[in-house]
Design an enzyme around this catalytic site. Structure first.
Site, PDB file in Angstrom:
ATOM      1  N   LYS A  16       1.475  -1.114   0.149  1.00 54.09           N
ATOM      2  CA  LYS A  16      -0.080  -0.026  -0.088  1.00 54.09           C
ATOM      3  C   LYS A  16       0.367   1.428   0.345  1.00 54.09           C
ATOM      4  O   LYS A  16       0.564   2.344  -0.345  1.00 54.09           O
ATOM      5  CB  LYS A  16      -0.798  -0.163   1.081  1.00 54.09           C
ATOM      6  N   ARG A  90     -10.864   2.388   9.844  1.00 52.89           N
ATOM      7  CA  ARG A  90     -10.182   1.067  10.201  1.00 52.89           C
ATOM      8  C   ARG A  90     -11.476  -0.196  10.642  1.00 52.89           C
ATOM      9  O   ARG A  90     -11.276  -0.660  11.339  1.00 52.89           O
ATOM     10  CB  ARG A  90      -9.625   1.371  11.605  1.00 52.89           C
ATOM     11  N   ARG A 129      11.942  -9.843   6.199  1.00 58.20           N
ATOM     12  CA  ARG A 129      12.853  -7.997   6.294  1.00 58.20           C
ATOM     13  C   ARG A 129      14.626  -7.825   6.590  1.00 58.20           C
ATOM     14  O   ARG A 129      14.067  -7.900   7.751  1.00 58.20           O
ATOM     15  CB  ARG A 129      12.375  -6.681   6.435  1.00 58.20           C
ATOM     16  N   ARG A 172      -0.865  -8.558  13.756  1.00 61.16           N
ATOM     17  CA  ARG A 172      -1.360  -7.620  12.909  1.00 61.16           C
ATOM     18  C   ARG A 172      -2.190  -8.245  11.529  1.00 61.16           C
ATOM     19  O   ARG A 172      -2.770  -7.595  11.469  1.00 61.16           O
ATOM     20  CB  ARG A 172       0.197  -7.167  11.830  1.00 61.16           C
TER      21      ARG A 172
END
Ligand SMILES: [Zn+2]
Length: 222
Positions: A16, A90, A129, A172
């Site tokens: 995004k 949200r 990552r 998450r």
């Protein structure tokens, strides 16, 4: 269509942020990431920021109405051609509050852009990552450093952020599925949802979004 009022939806790691940067530049939109917006208002000591801080100091959530006021302040400052919202709404209550406020201002939402990616893709992208202390980012599979666990640019050791660990990513994602996913139905029912495949390359996703916006503009002129 004089303005483009867009919402970006999708799980973490679907790309995004990359799309937001490109769209902001393409269409000269006010890009509003609500996390940053709150921090900015607080650190600049705006009236709304002071009000928000009083809630935060009490350990309470900042009310939706206050966040919406901040959003429209920013839209008025630099959103003549429209806005791109990231991180808001949200949940359904926030979506309703946003719709009401847009209505009151004679504006309407152009589309909710959903950049989708399955959980296993998100987990692989984020948990792979690695970062150095100067913020250079690598991926163990897709963008590995030349030497194992060392930054190419400054030789600093690479490590994994706590937020990027698999368990944290799963947490998450489960928050995303529970609270944000109902918004997909919400915008679908209102004919505003546009879906994009976040497993494609960022350039492909960007092309698809641009094509979709062009279609929306055409439809609006007819
Ligand atoms: Zn580095």
């Amino acid at each position: 269509m004089s303005e483009l009022n867009l919402i970006l939806l999708g799980p973490p790691g679907a790309g995004k942020g990359t799309q937001a940067t490109r769209l902001r530049d393409d269409f000269d939109l006010a890009y509003i990431a609500t996390g940053d917006l709150l921090r900015e208002n607080v650190s600049e000591g705006t009236e709304l920021g002071k009000e928000a801080k009083s809630y935060m100091d009490d350990g309470a959530l900042v009310p939706d109405e206050l966040v919406i006021k901040m959003i429209f302040d920013k839209v008025e400052d630099d959103g003549d051609d429209g806005f791109l919202l990231d991180g808001f709404p949200r949940n359904i209550a926030q979506a309703d509050a946003l719709a009401e406020e847009l209505d009151r201002r004679g504006r309407k939402l152009t589309a909710a852009l959903l950049v989708e990616a399955p959980d296993d893709v998100v987990i692989e992208r984020i948990s792979g990552r690695r970062v150095c202390s100067n913020g250079h980012v690598y991926h163990v599979v897709y963008d590995p450093p030349k030497h194992d666990a060392v930054c190419d640019q400054d030789g600093k050791p690479l490590s994994q952020r706590d937020d990027d660990r698999e368990e944290a990513v799963r947490k998450r994602l489960s928050v995303y599925h529970e609270t944000t996913e109902p918004l997909i139905d919400y915008y679908e029912e209102r004919g505003l949802l546009r879906r994009f495949d976040g497993t494609r390359s960022p350039t492909e996703v960007h092309d698809h979004i641009r094509a979709s916006i062009a279609t929306l503009r055409l439809e609006d002129e007819l």
